[in-house]
Design an enzyme around this catalytic site. Structure first.
Site, PDB file in Angstrom:
ATOM      1  N   ASN A 162       0.806  -1.224   0.000  1.00  0.00           N
ATOM      2  CA  ASN A 162       0.000   0.000   0.000  1.00  0.00           C
ATOM      3  C   ASN A 162       0.837   1.273   0.000  1.00  0.00           C
ATOM      4  O   ASN A 162       0.329   2.352  -0.314  1.00  0.00           O
ATOM      5  CB  ASN A 162      -0.966   0.014   1.194  1.00  0.00           C
ATOM      6  CG  ASN A 162      -0.269  -0.155   2.524  1.00  0.00           C
ATOM      7  OD1 ASN A 162       0.467  -1.114   2.732  1.00  0.00           O
ATOM      8  ND2 ASN A 162      -0.506   0.762   3.446  1.00  0.00           N
ATOM      9  N   HIS A 163       2.131   1.162   0.339  1.00  0.00           N
ATOM     10  CA  HIS A 163       3.013   2.342   0.304  1.00  0.00           C
ATOM     11  C   HIS A 163       3.926   2.332  -0.919  1.00  0.00           C
ATOM     12  O   HIS A 163       4.997   2.961  -0.900  1.00  0.00           O
ATOM     13  CB  HIS A 163       3.858   2.416   1.579  1.00  0.00           C
ATOM     14  CG  HIS A 163       3.066   2.674   2.822  1.00  0.00           C
ATOM     15  ND1 HIS A 163       2.137   3.694   2.910  1.00  0.00           N
ATOM     16  CD2 HIS A 163       3.045   2.044   4.026  1.00  0.00           C
ATOM     17  CE1 HIS A 163       1.592   3.693   4.111  1.00  0.00           C
ATOM     18  NE2 HIS A 163       2.128   2.695   4.813  1.00  0.00           N
TER      19      HIS A 163
END
Length: 257
Positions: A67-68
């Site tokens: 997600n990053h």
């Protein structure tokens, strides 16, 4: 064949710990192929070019994200490197690849990166159907398929594993930074563990400074997260795979303080 999967590298401490331990693990365990999740290596969010080059020099075979992925702009300088993959169920127009095929010991190994949709706050396509489409596309051209499922919900991870049981060699979870003790070989032969844990600061709240984390939960007020100080530990998992049937025969969790 033995495949090592190393849990989310968190910050400089996590990267240094992996640098310190990797050679010994590789030699001691006779590791043939290594997958590292590095979406938190840039002080908790994203990956820098410097960290990426460090992992390449260590001869890591595949680097997965989560997600990053877009946390640091550096990534756009090397997003097309064949050793780096980002979640395959991100929007189709996103740069980078969601899977790659590697060659190791006369075997063709496909690594697929997926992201969950439950409480992840990331716009993504259905990981089950995306995985199914990729597998259908590559199944006749590979011997081994490994999935890094970067997801929050344990139920979502377990459900995906059962959905793909027998279609892939192994599914391991990342993202929660807490290693689970549920490694198993499913009915149709797929190796599985809900989360392989993290590699980063030991005295922390999933890698983050304890005081800042406690304050957020205690007061519900915004508090900037920062990487914890101190010694690090390493979490990961080794999948031993039969060379003839390309099925997992053993799963061993790694936890080095």
């Amino acid at each position: 064949m033995k495949i090592l999967a190393v849990g989310d590298l968190v910050g400089t401490a996590g990267l240094k710990k992996f640098e310190k331990e990797y050679k010994e693990i590789k030699e001691k365990e006779n590791i043939d192929f290594c997958i590292v999740n590095a979406e938190n290596v840039a002080e908790g969010m994203g990956i820098t070019e410097k960290a990426f080059q460090t992992l390449l020099k260590m001869k890591v075979d595949c680097i997965t994200m989560g997600n990053h992925t877009w946390g640091k702009k550096d990534i756009f300088n090397f997003i097309d490197n064949p050793k780096l993959i980002r979640p395959a169920n991100y929007s189709k127009n996103n740069p980078g690849k969601g899977y790659q095929i590697f060659h190791c010991k006369d075997k063709r190994i496909a690594v697929i990166n997926l992201i969950g949709r439950v409480t992840m706050n990331v716009l993504s396509e259905n990981p089950c159907t995306v995985a199914e489409d990729i597998i259908e596309k590559i199944k006749n051209n590979v011997d081994i398929i490994i999935i890094d499922f970067h997801a929050e919900a344990t139920a979502e991870k377990i459900a995906l594993a059962y959905f793909l049981d027998g279609k892939v060699t192994a599914v391991f979870g990342t993202h929660t930074h807490v290693q689970t003790a549920d490694e198993k070989i499913l009915k149709n032969g797929t190796g599985y563990i809900t989360d392989i844990g993290m590699t980063g600061p030991k005295d922390s709240v999933i890698g983050m400074n304890k005081e800042a984390s406690i304050k957020r939960f205690l007061t519900s007020l915004p508090e900037r997260y920062k990487i914890a100080d101190g010694e690090a530990f390493l979490n990961g998992c080794i999948f031993e795979i039969n060379d003839e049937k390309c099925r997992v025969t053993d799963i061993k969790r790694i936890n080095i303080n």
